[in-house]
Design an enzyme around this catalytic site. Sequence first.
Site, PDB file in Angstrom:
ATOM      1  N   GLY A 220      -1.377   3.303  10.978  1.00 42.57           N
ATOM      2  CA  GLY A 220      -1.106   2.612   9.828  1.00 42.57           C
ATOM      3  C   GLY A 220      -2.323   3.154   8.745  1.00 42.57           C
ATOM      4  N   GLU A 242      -3.973   6.791  14.091  1.00 44.08           N
ATOM      5  CA  GLU A 242      -3.371   7.441  13.178  1.00 44.08           C
ATOM      6  C   GLU A 242      -3.074   7.576  11.811  1.00 44.08           C
ATOM      7  OE1 GLU A 242      -2.458  10.708  13.540  1.00 44.08           O
ATOM      8  OE2 GLU A 242      -2.480  10.519  16.201  1.00 44.08           O
ATOM      9  N   CYS A 276       3.101  10.277   6.439  1.00 44.17           N
ATOM     10  CA  CYS A 276       1.311  10.473   7.051  1.00 44.17           C
ATOM     11  C   CYS A 276       1.236  11.509   5.861  1.00 44.17           C
ATOM     12  CB  CYS A 276       0.902  10.335   7.726  1.00 44.17           C
ATOM     13  SG  CYS A 276       1.545  10.671   9.203  1.00 44.17           S
TER      14      CYS A 276
HETATM   15  P1  NAD Z   1      -0.869  -0.957   7.612  1.00 47.80           P
HETATM   16  O1  NAD Z   1      -2.605  -0.610   7.850  1.00 47.80           O
HETATM   17  O2  NAD Z   1      -0.977  -2.078   6.321  1.00 47.80           O
HETATM   18  O3  NAD Z   1       0.121  -2.046   8.746  1.00 47.80           O
HETATM   19  C1  NAD Z   1       0.287  -1.016   9.299  1.00 47.80           C
HETATM   20  C2  NAD Z   1       0.266  -2.449  10.739  1.00 47.80           C
HETATM   21  O4  NAD Z   1      -0.628  -2.973  11.024  1.00 47.80           O
HETATM   22  C3  NAD Z   1       1.290  -3.256  10.347  1.00 47.80           C
HETATM   23  O5  NAD Z   1       2.008  -3.319  11.699  1.00 47.80           O
HETATM   24  C4  NAD Z   1       0.508  -4.644   9.719  1.00 47.80           C
HETATM   25  O6  NAD Z   1       1.210  -5.756  10.367  1.00 47.80           O
HETATM   26  C5  NAD Z   1      -0.723  -4.210  10.928  1.00 47.80           C
HETATM   27  N1  NAD Z   1      -1.693  -4.761  10.313  1.00 47.80           N
HETATM   28  C6  NAD Z   1      -2.609  -5.240   8.773  1.00 47.80           C
HETATM   29  N2  NAD Z   1      -3.571  -5.879   8.923  1.00 47.80           N
HETATM   30  C7  NAD Z   1      -4.354  -5.589  10.543  1.00 47.80           C
HETATM   31  C8  NAD Z   1      -5.470  -5.911  10.881  1.00 47.80           C
HETATM   32  N3  NAD Z   1      -6.346  -6.500  10.425  1.00 47.80           N
HETATM   33  N4  NAD Z   1      -5.327  -5.256  12.285  1.00 47.80           N
HETATM   34  C9  NAD Z   1      -4.303  -5.455  12.996  1.00 47.80           C
HETATM   35  N5  NAD Z   1      -2.689  -5.065  12.924  1.00 47.80           N
HETATM   36  C10 NAD Z   1      -3.116  -5.118  10.884  1.00 47.80           C
HETATM   37  O7  NAD Z   1      -0.126   0.401   6.821  1.00 47.80           O
HETATM   38  P2  NAD Z   1       1.143   0.033   6.347  1.00 47.80           P
HETATM   39  O8  NAD Z   1       1.295   0.048   4.801  1.00 47.80           O
HETATM   40  O9  NAD Z   1       2.414  -0.350   7.182  1.00 47.80           O
HETATM   41  O10 NAD Z   1       1.096   2.068   6.433  1.00 47.80           O
HETATM   42  C11 NAD Z   1       0.728   2.711   5.306  1.00 47.80           C
HETATM   43  C12 NAD Z   1      -0.387   4.043   5.466  1.00 47.80           C
HETATM   44  O11 NAD Z   1      -0.241   4.030   6.883  1.00 47.80           O
HETATM   45  C13 NAD Z   1      -0.585   4.885   5.117  1.00 47.80           C
HETATM   46  O12 NAD Z   1      -1.701   4.739   4.460  1.00 47.80           O
HETATM   47  C14 NAD Z   1      -0.140   6.089   5.640  1.00 47.80           C
HETATM   48  O13 NAD Z   1      -0.944   6.814   4.765  1.00 47.80           O
HETATM   49  C15 NAD Z   1      -0.343   5.646   6.870  1.00 47.80           C
HETATM   50  N6  NAD Z   1       0.048   6.648   8.518  1.00 47.80           N
HETATM   51  C16 NAD Z   1      -0.170   7.428   9.461  1.00 47.80           C
HETATM   52  C17 NAD Z   1       0.302   7.776   9.856  1.00 47.80           C
HETATM   53  C18 NAD Z   1      -0.171   8.738  11.005  1.00 47.80           C
HETATM   54  O14 NAD Z   1       0.243   9.526  11.885  1.00 47.80           O
HETATM   55  N7  NAD Z   1      -1.696   9.416  10.101  1.00 47.80           N
HETATM   56  C19 NAD Z   1       2.026   7.895  10.018  1.00 47.80           C
HETATM   57  C20 NAD Z   1       2.300   6.464   9.237  1.00 47.80           C
HETATM   58  C21 NAD Z   1       1.276   6.485   8.436  1.00 47.80           C
END
Ligand code: NAD
Length: 468
Positions: A220, A242, A276
Amino acid sequence: MPDFTLTIGGQNVAGAARPIPVIDPSTGQAFTDSPAATVAQLDQAVDAAAQAFATWQHSSHAEHSAALERVAAAIEANAAELADLVVREQGKPLALAQMEVGGAVAWTRAAAALEIPVEVIEQREGKRIELHRKPLGVVGSITPWNWPLMIAVWHIMPALRAGNAVVIKPSPFTPLSTLRLVQIMATVLPAGLVNSVVGEAEVGQAMAEHPGIAKLVFTGSTHTGQDIMRRAAGNLKRLTLELGGNDAAIVLPGTDTAAIAEGLFATAFLNMGQTCAALKRMYVHESQVDAMCEQLAAIAARQVLGGGLEAGVTFGPVQNAPQLARVEALVEDARAQGARIVCGGQRLDRPGYFYAPTIVAGLSNGTRLVDEEQFGPVLPVIAYRTVEEAVALANASSMGLGGSVWGDVQAATALAPRLECGTVWVNGHAEVLPHCPFGGSKMSGVGVEFGLDGLLEYTQPQLLNING
Ligand code: NAD
């Protein structure tokens, strides 16, 4: 639409928290509700996983592999339903969702095929030292909304292969394909080995703090990854993070841009740019920027935007309203900075979260669209004068997930190691493979996924020092 439930201890369980509406991004309307878990249900899921782990950790490697082969077959048998769910909740065109399900099967089989070695470090008369790998316990998995099924599989399968049990929390934007995946898995695995809970950030935070979770694997945003790292300190949770990327591509001077435009477009706009390791900033020699932009715009013009289940559609909506607002804000900021919007630059006049594929010229580092991860269907094309300047601009980022160099293969390969990132592609970008470690440098992550290196992150080394 089947009944969606949480899976806890091998049972279909109703969520005790208020259900979460799931929106179809191609209409902007909710089409069903997802069950949502309370923190008390998370505790039950962790307990169930711990019970399953007590037995599973002692099962043989052959049993772990055979179980994953059963899982792969079960996913294949339900492929059509899973692809349909991915389209409905995520928005991508059906062919891409089918690719996602195919990837889920391939990654599951790859995890099943991996061997966990016992390394003999020393062997002589009266002395033998061996390095073994033991599972960690209960692994928590938290996933994002861009590739919901694929990323769930990336987390769950190596965890199980290494002898752990899992509790997974998908993004509340895209919970359904994960709930179904776990239901399907539960039909072929011991009860409690894989459990699902759906929830907003507070459930994720409770996972990060949970003393019963030994390791957390998170995909995320960087911001969330930092929060998880802070909360995970209580029991020194092992972490694989990641996180975000802002991948740069450098097109070497004199490269035939027409020959690479399709490849560049495909990797910048993969999954509508919501990937990502998509290409997110493109550095092109100043003499070739106009030609490159025209070629990319011509490809953008050929895209057929629409709902993922409509015939002929090649390009779907942005997944959710906040992300669409973010993309709009970044393009408006670029416009205000005097950027040239080569094509796109606006929402479509129709329901749903559609944004036209957009190419932006006339910006450089120091503007939001270049410095921040857009995570959407917008690509800035940035002029450079010298290759040295291009490398400096590419590396001037706190992120370091991937990067690429395009052009003459020898010159590009020589330049590639100078990029500060976890993967550098030459004449390609965004290709991730089940047998190759993948992870970010700098603030793009901690640890790697895939291959043996990725698998070993789900283990604790144990040294066996034998005398006599
Ligand atoms: P996000 O961080 O908002 O959310 C990801 C997950 O984390 C969700 O399930 C959310 O409910 C949970 N979450 C939110 N706040 C939290 C907290 N404080 N503690 C624990 N869990 C929490 O990300 P998103 O908007 O869902 O995804 C987009 C981001 O993910 C982009 O920055 C992208 O680059 C990244 N991403 C990275 C990869 C990689 O492999 N590096 C792959 C896919 C996406």
